[in-house]
Scaffold this motif. Structure first.
Motif, mmCIF file in Angstrom:
data_model
loop_
_atom_site.group_PDB
_atom_site.id
_atom_site.type_symbol
_atom_site.label_atom_id
_atom_site.label_comp_id
_atom_site.label_asym_id
_atom_site.label_seq_id
_atom_site.Cartn_x
_atom_site.Cartn_y
_atom_site.Cartn_z
ATOM 1 N N UNK A 299 0.269 16.030 -8.384
ATOM 2 C CA UNK A 299 -0.917 16.373 -9.173
ATOM 3 C C UNK A 299 -2.219 16.025 -8.447
ATOM 4 N N UNK A 300 -2.138 15.250 -7.364
ATOM 5 C CA UNK A 300 -3.349 14.773 -6.679
ATOM 6 C C UNK A 300 -3.506 15.419 -5.305
ATOM 7 N N UNK B 287 0.841 -1.204 0.000
ATOM 8 C CA UNK B 287 0.000 0.000 0.000
ATOM 9 C C UNK B 287 0.875 1.253 0.000
ATOM 10 N N UNK B 288 1.941 1.252 0.791
ATOM 11 C CA UNK B 288 2.869 2.393 0.809
ATOM 12 C C UNK B 288 3.550 2.544 -0.544
ATOM 13 N N UNK B 289 3.888 1.437 -1.126
ATOM 14 C CA UNK B 289 4.519 1.441 -2.453
ATOM 15 C C UNK B 289 3.573 2.038 -3.494
ATOM 16 N N UNK B 290 2.321 1.613 -3.462
ATOM 17 C CA UNK B 290 1.314 2.134 -4.387
ATOM 18 C C UNK B 290 1.135 3.633 -4.174
ATOM 19 N N UNK B 291 1.005 4.044 -2.908
ATOM 20 C CA UNK B 291 0.820 5.461 -2.587
ATOM 21 C C UNK B 291 1.997 6.296 -3.073
ATOM 22 N N UNK B 292 3.207 5.843 -2.814
ATOM 23 C CA UNK B 292 4.390 6.599 -3.228
ATOM 24 C C UNK B 292 4.372 6.845 -4.738
ATOM 25 N N UNK B 293 3.925 5.862 -5.491
ATOM 26 C CA UNK B 293 3.834 6.024 -6.939
ATOM 27 C C UNK B 293 2.845 7.086 -7.376
ATOM 28 N N UNK C 28 -11.355 -1.338 4.241
ATOM 29 C CA UNK C 28 -11.608 -0.383 5.328
ATOM 30 C C UNK C 28 -12.557 0.726 4.867
ATOM 31 N N UNK C 29 -13.234 1.318 5.828
ATOM 32 C CA UNK C 29 -14.141 2.429 5.539
ATOM 33 C C UNK C 29 -13.339 3.634 5.036
ATOM 34 N N UNK C 30 -13.951 4.470 4.178
ATOM 35 C CA UNK C 30 -13.246 5.647 3.664
ATOM 36 C C UNK C 30 -12.640 6.537 4.759
ATOM 37 N N UNK C 31 -13.345 6.717 5.870
ATOM 38 C CA UNK C 31 -12.818 7.561 6.959
ATOM 39 C C UNK C 31 -11.537 6.961 7.544
ATOM 40 N N UNK C 32 -11.499 5.635 7.644
ATOM 41 C CA UNK C 32 -10.297 4.968 8.154
ATOM 42 C C UNK C 32 -9.147 5.097 7.152
ATOM 43 N N UNK C 33 -9.462 5.008 5.869
ATOM 44 C CA UNK C 33 -8.439 5.177 4.833
ATOM 45 C C UNK C 33 -7.852 6.587 4.923
ATOM 46 N N UNK C 34 -8.703 7.595 5.093
ATOM 47 C CA UNK C 34 -8.233 8.978 5.221
ATOM 48 C C UNK C 34 -7.338 9.142 6.441
ATOM 49 N N UNK D 221 -6.048 11.298 -3.338
ATOM 50 C CA UNK D 221 -5.193 10.202 -2.871
ATOM 51 C C UNK D 221 -5.984 9.231 -2.003
ATOM 52 N N UNK D 222 -6.847 9.766 -1.135
ATOM 53 C CA UNK D 222 -7.670 8.903 -0.272
ATOM 54 C C UNK D 222 -8.583 8.032 -1.122
ATOM 55 N N UNK D 223 -9.184 8.601 -2.161
ATOM 56 C CA UNK D 223 -10.061 7.831 -3.056
ATOM 57 C C UNK D 223 -9.269 6.727 -3.759
ATOM 58 N N UNK D 224 -8.089 7.072 -4.264
ATOM 59 C CA UNK D 224 -7.252 6.077 -4.950
ATOM 60 C C UNK D 224 -6.839 4.965 -3.994
ATOM 61 N N UNK D 225 -6.522 5.322 -2.741
ATOM 62 C CA UNK D 225 -6.129 4.300 -1.765
ATOM 63 C C UNK D 225 -7.330 3.432 -1.384
ATOM 64 N N UNK D 226 -8.504 4.028 -1.262
ATOM 65 C CA UNK D 226 -9.693 3.235 -0.947
ATOM 66 C C UNK D 226 -9.958 2.235 -2.073
ATOM 67 N N UNK D 227 -9.808 2.673 -3.320
ATOM 68 C CA UNK D 227 -9.969 1.763 -4.473
ATOM 69 C C UNK D 227 -8.922 0.644 -4.412
ATOM 70 N N UNK D 228 -7.687 0.998 -4.063
ATOM 71 C CA UNK D 228 -6.624 -0.001 -3.925
ATOM 72 C C UNK D 228 -7.014 -1.053 -2.887
ATOM 73 N N UNK D 229 -7.476 -0.587 -1.732
ATOM 74 C CA UNK D 229 -7.840 -1.527 -0.668
ATOM 75 C C UNK D 229 -9.058 -2.368 -1.039
#
Length: 131
Positions: free
Chosen positions: A85-86, A74-80, A107-113, A91-99
């Protein structure tokens, strides 16, 4: 010999010592500090090198040229994603989609944030975010 001569000798000794230490790779000499972010911005940006390295694995180089190990995929994906530009919301939306693709249940969107803020703070402390 005056006080000026003594100061010049001390400066020369210090210079030679620093150059020997740099030659032995005990310290690194730079002309300017790296562009490390002073805080996590609204559109966080990691160095192009760290983003490139994250495409290939968990080992990346920080802005001080130190090798670091990312915590997980997940950290690797986020770093990319951190090209500046985001927004944090994007970023939270992209990470929620990743999860959602990786975990069941996701996880719930609030937890992802909440986790995103912690991870970004950690990346900032580890000199992965640039100004």
């Amino acid at each position: 010999p005056g006080q000026g001569d003594e100061r010049a000798q001390v400066e020369q000794l210090l210079l030679r010592s620093l150059l020997r230490a740099a030659s032995a790779r005990l310290l690194e000499l730079d002309v300017a500090p790296p562009p490390v972010a002073s805080r996590v911005t609204d559109r966080p940006c990691a160095s192009p090198l760290a983003r490139l390295e994250a495409q290939q694995g968990l080992r990346v180089t920080d802005l001080w040229h130190r090798k670091l190990e990312l915590e997980d995929e997940a950290s690797r994906f986020l770093l990319g994603l951190l090209d500046g530009s985001r927004s944090r919301g994007q970023l939270a939306t992209a990470m929620h989609d990743f999860f959602r693709r990786q975990l069941s249940p996701a996880p719930e969107p609030a937890e992802v944030e909440r986790q995103l803020e912690l991870v970004l703070s950690g990346m900032h402390r580890r000199a992965l975010l640039s100004a």
